[in-house]
Scaffold this active site. Structure first.
Site, short mmCIF file in Angstrom:
data_model
loop_
_atom_site.label_atom_id
_atom_site.label_comp_id
_atom_site.label_asym_id
_atom_site.label_seq_id
_atom_site.Cartn_x
_atom_site.Cartn_y
_atom_site.Cartn_z
N ARG A 1 23.69 15.56 -5.92
CA ARG A 1 23.24 14.17 -5.74
C ARG A 1 23.38 13.41 -7.05
O ARG A 1 22.89 13.85 -8.09
CB ARG A 1 21.78 14.14 -5.26
CG ARG A 1 21.55 14.79 -3.90
CD ARG A 1 22.07 13.94 -2.76
NE ARG A 1 21.38 12.69 -2.62
CZ ARG A 1 20.27 12.53 -1.90
NH1 ARG A 1 19.74 13.56 -1.25
NH2 ARG A 1 19.70 11.36 -1.81
N PRO B 1 0.82 -1.20 0.00
CA PRO B 1 0.00 0.00 0.00
C PRO B 1 0.86 1.26 0.00
O PRO B 1 1.81 1.38 0.78
CB PRO B 1 -0.80 -0.12 1.30
CG PRO B 1 -0.84 -1.59 1.57
CD PRO B 1 0.48 -2.11 1.10
N GLU B 2 0.57 2.18 -0.92
CA GLU B 2 1.32 3.43 -1.00
C GLU B 2 0.48 4.57 -0.46
O GLU B 2 -0.62 4.37 0.06
CB GLU B 2 1.77 3.66 -2.44
CG GLU B 2 2.71 2.57 -2.93
CD GLU B 2 3.42 2.93 -4.22
OE1 GLU B 2 3.52 4.13 -4.54
OE2 GLU B 2 3.86 2.01 -4.93
N HIS C 1 -5.70 -14.09 9.01
CA HIS C 1 -4.67 -13.07 9.22
C HIS C 1 -5.24 -11.79 9.85
O HIS C 1 -4.59 -10.75 9.78
CB HIS C 1 -3.97 -12.75 7.91
CG HIS C 1 -3.31 -13.94 7.29
ND1 HIS C 1 -2.24 -14.59 7.88
CD2 HIS C 1 -3.59 -14.63 6.15
CE1 HIS C 1 -1.87 -15.60 7.12
NE2 HIS C 1 -2.67 -15.66 6.07
N ARG D 1 1.50 -10.93 5.82
CA ARG D 1 2.96 -11.05 5.92
C ARG D 1 3.52 -10.54 7.24
O ARG D 1 4.69 -10.72 7.54
CB ARG D 1 3.63 -10.29 4.77
CG ARG D 1 3.28 -10.83 3.40
CD ARG D 1 4.10 -10.16 2.33
NE ARG D 1 3.72 -10.58 0.99
CZ ARG D 1 4.29 -10.16 -0.12
NH1 ARG D 1 5.30 -9.29 -0.06
NH2 ARG D 1 3.89 -10.57 -1.30
#
Length: 271
Positions: free
Chosen positions: A152, A2-3, A91, A110
């Protein structure tokens, strides 16, 4: 995983069901998450009202008068509002119960997620204090990206996925924003001009806002608070389309591994 849009969608989805309500019971079936769930979680939360729900990066924050519960969905986690009559699945590790009719249920196959407590200001927590700006707020802009990026040499895709630079730009949305901005993901961050960073900042904001509006990206392990998938995946221009024609120019999209992440781009449209 999930973002930010998925987490924001979850935040907006669960808030109306639990804000202003008191936690009447806590059930921890398995506390072995990324970090152990506090053994006294029930003692901390029972009888406490959730004053508000917010998001910082990919963390959900349940604010109470006594402190803040930090929730991270990890790789495969989800939060759902269910009836107390719904039996927990395999779960479903943690339930926060609000009276007889509402349960906030945390599912994480997980177990890479987290549920932690702090009685200090949430922004001072070790997991939050060094995070970069929120991409949807005014203090995130192209000038910030330009200034931080000087000297960078990392790829710009890796740069914008660094949570110390800006939070919540995960792999899917980094691919999409760079395509929208016309920038090659492997370009060194320090070589990109201010004008291009201004465009990129706008594209990051637009891509994330579109995803939030449409309910988050449909990933195999993501469902929103009602159990329904998000719908933004149908709108993705490059991610998951390696080898398919570019929707702008028709040239086949290239797919490579960059910093060990799937990266899809158009060699003709991005420079």
């Amino acid at each position: 995983m999930p973002e930010l849009p998925e987490v924001e969608t979850t935040c907006r989805g669960i808030a109306p069901h639990i804000q202003g309500r008191t936690i009447t019971a806590v059930q921890v079936r398995d506390g072995r998450l990324r970090w152990p769930v506090p053994t006294n979680l029930a003692e901390l939360l029972i009888g406490v009202a959730v004053q508000s729900v917010s998001r910082r990066g990919k963390y959900l924050l349940l604010h109470t008068a006594a402190g803040t519960l930090l929730v991270h969905l990890g790789m495969s986690g989800s939060l759902r509002i269910v009836s107390s009559e719904v039996e927990p699945a395999k779960h479903d590790h943690i339930d926060l119960v609000f009276g007889e009719d509402t349960v906030l249920r945390f599912n994480d196959p997980r177990r890479f997620g987290a549920m932690l407590w702090t009685d200090q200001p949430a922004e001072a927590h070790s997991l939050l204090k060094d995070l970069g700006p929120e991409p949807l707020l005014a203090d995130f802009n192209g000038m910030l990206l330009y200034q931080v990026s000087r000297q960078r040499k990392v790829p710009v895709k890796t740069f914008i996925m660094d949570s110390h630079v800006v939070v919540g730009v995960g792999n899917i949305y980094a691919n999409e924003a760079l395509f929208m901005a016309g920038l090659l993901p492997a370009r060194h961050a320090g070589t990109i001009a201010l004008a291009d960073y201004e465009t990129l900042a706008d594209c990051i904001r637009e891509v994330l806002q579109q995803a939030i509006t449409q309910g988050g990206t449909t990933l195999r392990n993501f469902v929103n608070e009602t159990g329904k998938p998000g719908y933004f995946k149908q709108q993705l221009k490059v991610y998951g389309r390696g080898g398919s024609p570019c929707l702008r120019c028709g040239q086949d999209l290239l797919e490579i591994r960059l910093a060990n992440r799937t990266t899809v781009f158009c060699q003709a449209c991005q420079r």
